[in-house]
Write an enzyme that holds these catalytic residues in place. Structure first.
Site, PDB file in Angstrom:
ATOM      1  N   ASP A 195       0.848  -1.191   0.000  1.00  0.00           N
ATOM      2  CA  ASP A 195       0.000   0.000   0.000  1.00  0.00           C
ATOM      3  C   ASP A 195       0.884   1.241   0.000  1.00  0.00           C
ATOM      4  O   ASP A 195       2.021   1.197  -0.485  1.00  0.00           O
ATOM      5  CB  ASP A 195      -0.932  -0.033   1.221  1.00  0.00           C
ATOM      6  CG  ASP A 195      -2.321   0.517   0.903  1.00  0.00           C
ATOM      7  OD1 ASP A 195      -2.389   1.696   0.533  1.00  0.00           O
ATOM      8  OD2 ASP A 195      -3.316  -0.214   1.033  1.00  0.00           O
ATOM      9  N   HIS A 271      -3.947   6.359   2.687  1.00  0.00           N
ATOM     10  CA  HIS A 271      -4.656   5.134   2.320  1.00  0.00           C
ATOM     11  C   HIS A 271      -4.098   3.898   3.030  1.00  0.00           C
ATOM     12  O   HIS A 271      -4.848   3.058   3.529  1.00  0.00           O
ATOM     13  CB  HIS A 271      -4.597   4.949   0.807  1.00  0.00           C
ATOM     14  CG  HIS A 271      -5.498   3.886   0.282  1.00  0.00           C
ATOM     15  ND1 HIS A 271      -5.160   2.557   0.300  1.00  0.00           N
ATOM     16  CD2 HIS A 271      -6.725   3.956  -0.282  1.00  0.00           C
ATOM     17  CE1 HIS A 271      -6.143   1.849  -0.242  1.00  0.00           C
ATOM     18  NE2 HIS A 271      -7.101   2.668  -0.590  1.00  0.00           N
ATOM     19  N   SER A 636     -11.238  -1.016  -1.827  1.00  0.00           N
ATOM     20  CA  SER A 636      -9.992  -1.008  -1.055  1.00  0.00           C
ATOM     21  C   SER A 636     -10.264  -1.091   0.440  1.00  0.00           C
ATOM     22  O   SER A 636      -9.416  -1.553   1.199  1.00  0.00           O
ATOM     23  CB  SER A 636      -9.205   0.271  -1.348  1.00  0.00           C
ATOM     24  OG  SER A 636      -8.665   0.241  -2.632  1.00  0.00           O
TER      25      SER A 636
END
Length: 858
Positions: A195, A271, A636
């Site tokens: 990520d 994120h 996600s």
């Protein structure tokens, strides 16, 4: 903005991969291919370390079996290898082998490119044997002619695709109780995240949880933590046990911006911090946003460990070479589960979608015993929009949960309009005068000429403070907010500086099909996301304006309203439902969108309006800038929910193979919502809740994740690495690709199988020609039990099962045969189900999908 925001011209993707090519010299739409030099991923003929390791293991196992004799009920085919290829970096032998392979790569490059300049970025040795190198196209051609080289691929670009969801998933009274409570849920399991990195200072990743119990670091894990100025010594602990970053491909291209992207595992995007906390964040962390406490956050497996492999970056996304290097390192380190939100933005070219460097690296990771979870992609709701293809990868779509933050505004004519916004209410229902931004400009004509976007309330100097003071300021919400050119945060700051009582955002009528998540507001406010409702607001407002009869100038603002506020959640929503953006099946087998005999997605999980930890340096979502938590939406967010549940399963069943974990998740899933009715799926971007129909397996796979039931699945359907190879060899024209990626010669295979013959917990037939029989091998991991078989056939298909009832002892295996017969010609997909009802309470759910049905003429 990382939230899923919809406009009439498309969808903003979260974590998408732009594939350039899968063969040397193939034309691509990426500008990188126009360069005379580029990054290539080169695969060599010799087997990687993992394969050699397991070849040795297989020889050892055969010798042991010959010595001890075969035992009835042997479980070896349902577990990870006896000698697990983990902790490799702690082995002197394997460190020396890694060095030897790297030296061999250097020798090959020197020999092929005598005296020429090149840059080797990575040596891959564990999951694949090869390297990434920065060379010219002519040099790449020279490398491709070497006998040691079997495949050369142009590197491709990649870019980016909870306080309540544990309760909605039943963890506190279910799965956590079975695992000994949240205090131990996931203990000893390491989840790896590919990520954007992590913020190690966040309390969700403290090495000591709220009970002050320290985390024991698993012996099978050998990862390390990089130390950089952005990620100083001490950033890792017993919770965050590994952290690295991979950016050589980006750096070589000259696009890496160290001031924004952080040359370290630190998360400058937000994120990665968010997804890691969803799966394995600490229990009992207060989620405070804009000064309001939205509850105590917890990951799904709050005692699991986290290892971060940063390969995606805020300013440019990432590249496959870096991602493959990250996957390879995670496997060497000994992670148990790998969570990725990386998908192609189109089907990979070539003989099949399955043959691309990412999927092939993940296949080797699965062979190593690692359960791989991947986001389905946010390209729905169109059919065949699936962005995760391979049967060895567990693909997760996005669904809602029943928590809703509802906000509304009541007008002076007693009309109430619904909206969104994590905002304060106006004073106890008191009505306040409203004023539109365009009616509050200091100099209306000149100001509008100067700034045609004045209605978006972004510039303090444009407005008359005396007019606005104490009123509700009406601002427009346009596409510029989606693009980040205007922000809610700036409009709120302007409104507060003008002493407005609150702010009301109406939707620009020229923006169609728009949906937005709740947004934090530190003052009374609301966003009206519906253009139709926005027209109601504006019509009322304009009808209440008092104007001078001669000049037509406004002399009095008579429209009033009260905002209820949206910080208090209610839990009455019908859920789950499949979100419109969640990618759909059927699974495309190739770039021509022919259908594969593989069900995708595998499952759906909460992915909409999910609270999660947020990086202190994240600027990706302006509305959450500076906050410690953020609310995000997308597949996600769904994938790490399943990664967390997989950690709970792995904790209980330490020897489960990846496909056994997948089976437990799939067969126990929920197919009805919290009202006891069919799960619904949104079918359109615009007004998605008005376009819902019952969800099919192509929308939700087996169903919605059921964490508690997954810990007691009863029967397991397992698939081996050799089965996957037989499947790949069975694809027409695949032999060269299989050999290129795996070194396996399909001509030497004893048999090949189709996708429908893989021992998956689902059956998909893309083409039923008259009659077809498929089999599933079941293993009982519970006590002795008797099952009866219930069938609901797809429309236009006769379906029979054998046996219709069976008893199966603990540890025993049995074969279920299912025969399908087409009754009428049809090219429309139809769906059915097989349910196995055990007398000890187990229910095993196997969805059936049949697309094309053909009946021969008699």
């Amino acid at each position: 903005m990382r939230r899923v925001l919809m406009v009439n011209f498309g969808v903003f993707l979260l974590f998408c991969v732009g594939l350039l090519s899968t063969t040397l010299g193939q034309v691509s739409d990426d500008s990188d291919t126009n360069s005379t030099t580029a990054v290539y991923i080169v695969t060599l003929r010799q087997a990687p370390t993992l394969h050699l390791f397991q070849q040795q293991e297989a020889v050892t196992t055969v010798r042991e079996q010959n010595h001890q004799g075969s035992k009835h009920g042997d479980t070896s085919t349902f577990t990870t290898p006896k000698l697990q290829p983990r902790n490799m970096s702690k082995s002197r032998y394997w460190r020396s082998r890694r060095s030897a392979i790297s030296q061999a790569h250097d020798s090959l490059l020197r020999g092929a490119l005598k005296g020429e300049k090149y840059i080797k970025l990575y040596s891959f040795h564990y999951l694949i044997n090869g390297f990434a190198v920065f060379v010219s196209s002519q040099q790449a051609e020279k490398l491709s002619r070497r006998s040691e080289v079997v495949n050369i691929v142009l590197d491709f670009s990649v870019r980016t695709a909870t306080t309540y969801t544990p309760q909605f998933m039943g963890l506190p009274k279910g799965a956590w109780v079975k695992e000994g409570g949240y205090e131990t849920a996931g203990e000893g399991i390491v989840i790896g995240f590919i990520d954007t990195g992590i913020d190690p200072t966040h309390p969700s990743f403290n090495g000591t949880d709220t009970s002050q119990r320290q985390y024991p670091i698993p012996n099978h894990f050998s990862g390390v933590c990089e130390v950089t100025p952005d990620f100083p010594s001490g950033s890792c602990n017993r919770k965050l046990v590994g952290a690295r970053h991979f950016a050589q491909s980006a750096i070589t291209r000259g696009i890496f911006n160290s001031s924004e992207d952080f040359a370290s595992p630190f998360d400058g995007d937000g994120h990665g911090t968010h997804t890691a906390s969803i799966a394995a964040g600490n229990h009992g962390v207060s989620a405070v946003v804009s000064g309001h406490n939205f509850g105590s956050a917890s990951g799904i497996a709050p005692r699991a460990h986290i290892s971060v492999y940063k390969a995606l970056y805020k300013s440019f996304g990432g590249f496959a070479a870096d991602v493959v290097a990250a996957i390879d390192q995670a496997a060497q380190d000994g992670v148990d589960i790998l969570s990725l939100s990386i998908t192609p933005n189109r089907s990979p070219p070539g003989v099949a979608t399955f043959f691309n460097p990412l999927d092939m690296a993940m296949l080797s990771a699965v062979k190593a015993g690692i359960f791989v979870v991947q986001a389905a992609g946010n390209t729905g709701p169109s059919p065949k929009s699936m962005s995760s293809f391979s049967p060895w990868i567990f693909t997760v779509g996005a669904a809602t949960h029943d928590r809703v933050y509802s906000n509304s505004i009541t007008l002076g004519n007693n009309v109430t309009i619904p909206g969104v916004g994590l905002a304060l209410p106006t004073d106890e229902g008191k009505m306040f005068t409203m004023i539109s931004a365009v009616d509050a400009l200091k100099n209306k004509s000149s100001a509008v000429d100067k700034d045609m976007y004045a209605s978006e309330c972004q510039d303090y100097d444009s407005f008359d403070k005396d007019l606005i003071c104490g009123k509700l300021l009406i601002c427009s919400y346009s596409i510029r907010f989606v693009l980040g050119l205007s922000t809610i945060k700036q409009a709120l700051a302007v409104s507060k500086n003008l002493s407005a009582k609150g702010v009301v955002f109406y939707m620009d009528p020229y923006v169609l099909g728009f949906q937005i998540n709740p947004t934090p507001m530190d003052m009374p406010g609301i966003i009206i996301p519906s253009p139709e409702d926005s027209k109601v607001l504006l019509k009322y407002y304009n009808s209440t304006l008092e104007r001078d009869a001669t000049t037509k100038e406004i002399v009095r603002f008579r429209g009033v309203a009260a905002i209820t506020g949206g910080q208090k959640a209610n839990f009455s929503d019908r859920a789950p439902k499949i979100m419109y953006y969640s990618a759909r099946g059927p699974d495309p087998q190739d770039s021509f969108l022919n259908d594969a005999d593989i069900l995708k997605p595998n499952l759906v999980a909460p992915g909409h309006s999910i609270w999660g930890a947020w990086s202190s340096a994240a600027t990706d979502s302006t509305e959450f800038e500076g906050e410690s938590f953020a609310m995000m939406s997308g597949t996600s967010m769904a994938a790490p929910h399943v990664a967390g549940v997989a950690a709970l399963i792995k904790q209980k069943f330490r020897k489960f193979s990846p496909s056994a974990i997948a089976s437990a998740l799939s067969t126990t899933s929920v197919t009805l919502d919290n009202k006891g009715e069919e799960i619904m799926a949104q079918r359109a971007y615009a007004n998605p809740d008005q376009s819902m129909t019952p969800a099919t397996p192509f929308d939700m796979g087996n169903g919605f994740v059921n964490a508690t039931a997954a810990l007691d699945p009863g029967l397991i359907f397992d698939t081996s690495f050799d089965d996957y190879m037989s499947f790949l060899c069975g694809i027409n024209g695949s032999a060269p690709a299989v050999f290129n990626y795996t070194g396996k010669n399909c001509l030497l295979s004893n048999a090949t199988i189709s996708g429908s013959d893989l021992n998956l917990p689902s059956i998909t037939l893309s083409r039923l020609n008259n009659t077809r029989t498929v089999q599933r091998l079941m293993k009982n991991i519970a006590g002795n039990e008797t099952y009866s078989v219930g069938l609901v056939p797809p429309f236009g298909v006769l379906m029979k099962a054998s046996p219709t009832q069976f008893s199966i002892a603990s540890g025993e295996t049995k074969v279920l045969s299912v025969t399908f017969k087409a009754k009428k010609n049809s090219s429309i997909a139809s769906f059915g189900t097989i349910k196995l009802f055990g007398d000890m309470g187990h229910i095993v759910h196997i969805p059936v999908s049949v697309i094309v049905k053909m009946v021969s003429k008699q």
